[in-house]
Design a protein around this motif. Sequence first.
Motif, PDB file in Angstrom:
ATOM      1  N   LEU A   1       0.663  -1.199   0.020  1.00 12.12           N
ATOM      2  CA  LEU A   1      -0.093  -0.062   0.047  1.00 12.12           C
ATOM      3  C   LEU A   1       0.898   1.268   0.051  1.00 12.12           C
ATOM      4  N   ARG A   2       1.768   1.374   0.954  1.00 12.08           N
ATOM      5  CA  ARG A   2       2.948   2.479   0.950  1.00 12.08           C
ATOM      6  C   ARG A   2       3.650   2.513  -0.497  1.00 12.08           C
ATOM      7  N   GLN A   3       3.716   1.581  -1.188  1.00  8.64           N
ATOM      8  CA  GLN A   3       4.563   1.690  -2.416  1.00  8.64           C
ATOM      9  C   GLN A   3       3.462   2.243  -3.325  1.00  8.64           C
ATOM     10  N   ALA A   4       2.278   1.645  -3.438  1.00  9.95           N
ATOM     11  CA  ALA A   4       1.319   2.003  -4.316  1.00  9.95           C
ATOM     12  C   ALA A   4       0.630   3.682  -3.973  1.00  9.95           C
ATOM     13  N   GLU A   5       0.883   3.988  -2.837  1.00  9.76           N
ATOM     14  CA  GLU A   5       0.435   5.627  -2.560  1.00  9.76           C
ATOM     15  C   GLU A   5       1.556   6.305  -3.028  1.00  9.76           C
ATOM     16  N   ASN A   6       2.822   5.734  -2.792  1.00 11.74           N
ATOM     17  CA  ASN A   6       4.084   6.472  -3.260  1.00 11.74           C
ATOM     18  C   ASN A   6       4.063   6.964  -4.824  1.00 11.74           C
ATOM     19  N   ARG A   7       3.688   5.840  -5.670  1.00 15.38           N
ATOM     20  CA  ARG A   7       3.439   5.810  -6.984  1.00 15.38           C
ATOM     21  C   ARG A   7       2.458   6.839  -7.303  1.00 15.38           C
ATOM     22  N   VAL A   8       1.374   6.634  -6.834  1.00 11.82           N
ATOM     23  CA  VAL A   8       0.265   7.786  -7.218  1.00 11.82           C
ATOM     24  C   VAL A   8       0.780   9.218  -6.927  1.00 11.82           C
ATOM     25  N   ARG A   9       1.312   9.298  -5.862  1.00 10.22           N
ATOM     26  CA  ARG A   9       1.930  10.662  -5.689  1.00 10.22           C
ATOM     27  C   ARG A   9       2.812  11.162  -6.501  1.00 10.22           C
ATOM     28  N   GLU A  10       3.646  10.259  -6.980  1.00  2.26           N
ATOM     29  CA  GLU A  10       4.837  10.806  -8.288  1.00  2.26           C
ATOM     30  C   GLU A  10       3.645  10.738  -9.438  1.00  2.26           C
ATOM     31  N   LEU A  11       2.822  10.038  -9.777  1.00  2.00           N
ATOM     32  CA  LEU A  11       1.969  10.143 -11.099  1.00  2.00           C
ATOM     33  C   LEU A  11       1.388  11.554 -10.981  1.00  2.00           C
ATOM     34  N   GLU A  12       0.727  11.985 -10.038  1.00  2.00           N
ATOM     35  CA  GLU A  12       0.118  13.328  -9.591  1.00  2.00           C
ATOM     36  C   GLU A  12       1.093  14.379  -9.854  1.00  2.00           C
ATOM     37  N   VAL A  13       2.207  14.170  -9.381  1.00  2.00           N
ATOM     38  CA  VAL A  13       3.152  15.482  -9.616  1.00  2.00           C
ATOM     39  C   VAL A  13       3.493  15.358 -11.138  1.00  2.00           C
ATOM     40  N   GLN A  14       3.590  14.172 -11.760  1.00  2.00           N
ATOM     41  CA  GLN A  14       3.948  14.372 -13.180  1.00  2.00           C
ATOM     42  C   GLN A  14       2.849  14.786 -14.040  1.00  2.00           C
ATOM     43  N   GLU A  15       1.757  14.489 -13.527  1.00  2.00           N
ATOM     44  CA  GLU A  15       0.569  15.058 -14.313  1.00  2.00           C
ATOM     45  C   GLU A  15       0.163  16.430 -14.240  1.00  2.00           C
ATOM     46  N   GLU A  16       0.691  16.879 -12.823  1.00  2.00           N
ATOM     47  CA  GLU A  16       0.494  18.494 -12.749  1.00  2.00           C
ATOM     48  C   GLU A  16       1.622  19.030 -13.524  1.00  2.00           C
ATOM     49  N   GLN A  17       2.904  18.629 -13.450  1.00  2.00           N
ATOM     50  CA  GLN A  17       3.922  19.106 -14.353  1.00  2.00           C
ATOM     51  C   GLN A  17       3.383  19.141 -15.899  1.00  2.00           C
ATOM     52  N   GLU A  18       2.889  18.160 -16.399  1.00  2.00           N
ATOM     53  CA  GLU A  18       2.594  18.190 -17.542  1.00  2.00           C
ATOM     54  C   GLU A  18       1.427  19.075 -18.217  1.00  2.00           C
ATOM     55  N   ARG A  19       0.517  19.313 -17.075  1.00  2.00           N
ATOM     56  CA  ARG A  19      -0.646  20.227 -17.317  1.00  2.00           C
ATOM     57  C   ARG A  19      -0.148  21.482 -17.398  1.00  2.00           C
ATOM     58  N   ARG A  20       0.840  21.770 -16.365  1.00  2.00           N
ATOM     59  CA  ARG A  20       1.376  22.949 -16.274  1.00  2.00           C
ATOM     60  C   ARG A  20       2.450  23.305 -17.775  1.00  2.00           C
ATOM     61  N   ARG A  21       3.115  22.507 -18.228  1.00  4.84           N
ATOM     62  CA  ARG A  21       3.890  22.768 -19.418  1.00  4.84           C
ATOM     63  C   ARG A  21       2.827  22.767 -20.501  1.00  4.84           C
ATOM     64  N   LYS A  22       1.838  22.245 -20.813  1.00  6.02           N
ATOM     65  CA  LYS A  22       0.976  22.413 -21.851  1.00  6.02           C
ATOM     66  C   LYS A  22       0.193  23.803 -21.656  1.00  6.02           C
ATOM     67  N   GLU A  23       0.029  24.274 -20.678  1.00  7.92           N
ATOM     68  CA  GLU A  23      -0.420  25.568 -20.245  1.00  7.92           C
ATOM     69  C   GLU A  23       0.210  26.774 -20.830  1.00  7.92           C
ATOM     70  N   ARG A  24       1.487  26.320 -20.433  1.00 11.14           N
ATOM     71  CA  ARG A  24       2.631  27.370 -20.791  1.00 11.14           C
ATOM     72  C   ARG A  24       2.676  27.260 -22.277  1.00 11.14           C
ATOM     73  N   ALA A  25       2.799  26.170 -22.962  1.00 14.14           N
ATOM     74  CA  ALA A  25       3.119  26.192 -24.092  1.00 14.14           C
ATOM     75  C   ALA A  25       1.856  26.641 -24.998  1.00 14.14           C
ATOM     76  N   ARG A  26       0.720  26.530 -24.543  1.00 14.57           N
ATOM     77  CA  ARG A  26      -0.557  27.165 -25.265  1.00 14.57           C
ATOM     78  C   ARG A  26      -0.313  28.623 -25.061  1.00 14.57           C
ATOM     79  N   ALA A  27      -0.010  29.130 -24.040  1.00 15.56           N
ATOM     80  CA  ALA A  27       0.164  30.517 -23.504  1.00 15.56           C
ATOM     81  C   ALA A  27       1.141  31.476 -24.536  1.00 15.56           C
ATOM     82  N   GLU A  28       2.228  30.330 -24.699  1.00 15.92           N
ATOM     83  CA  GLU A  28       3.168  30.998 -25.668  1.00 15.92           C
ATOM     84  C   GLU A  28       2.692  31.183 -27.160  1.00 15.92           C
TER      85      GLU A  28
END
Length: 110
Positions: free
Chosen positions: A23-50
Amino acid sequence: MPGGDISDLDKNRALVDWLRYQLRQAENRVRELEVQEEQERRRKERARAEQAWKIQPKRSGETAMLHRGGCTLFKNELGFINREEALIALAEPDIEACKICAPETGLVDG
């Protein structure tokens, strides 16, 4: 525990420990994926803004100003405009181009 057998209680305790570990391993992986998803969302937002522009409304004593979408001098709360709208805005006498982000670069030539 005759013959070195492990009791049912010990087996289940070991299973609980293993499941908690999993469970700890799965929760850590979920947190990592959430961070990656947020970074990707911000990257796309910046690209769109540019690829867009924004207009800073006129304030008392100042003229309205056209910025590139990614310009940080003006926090955009109104939304972005497209290339055609930016060209129209740039032709307006009461709207000037930001001297820092130079929104007309590539706009007039492109």
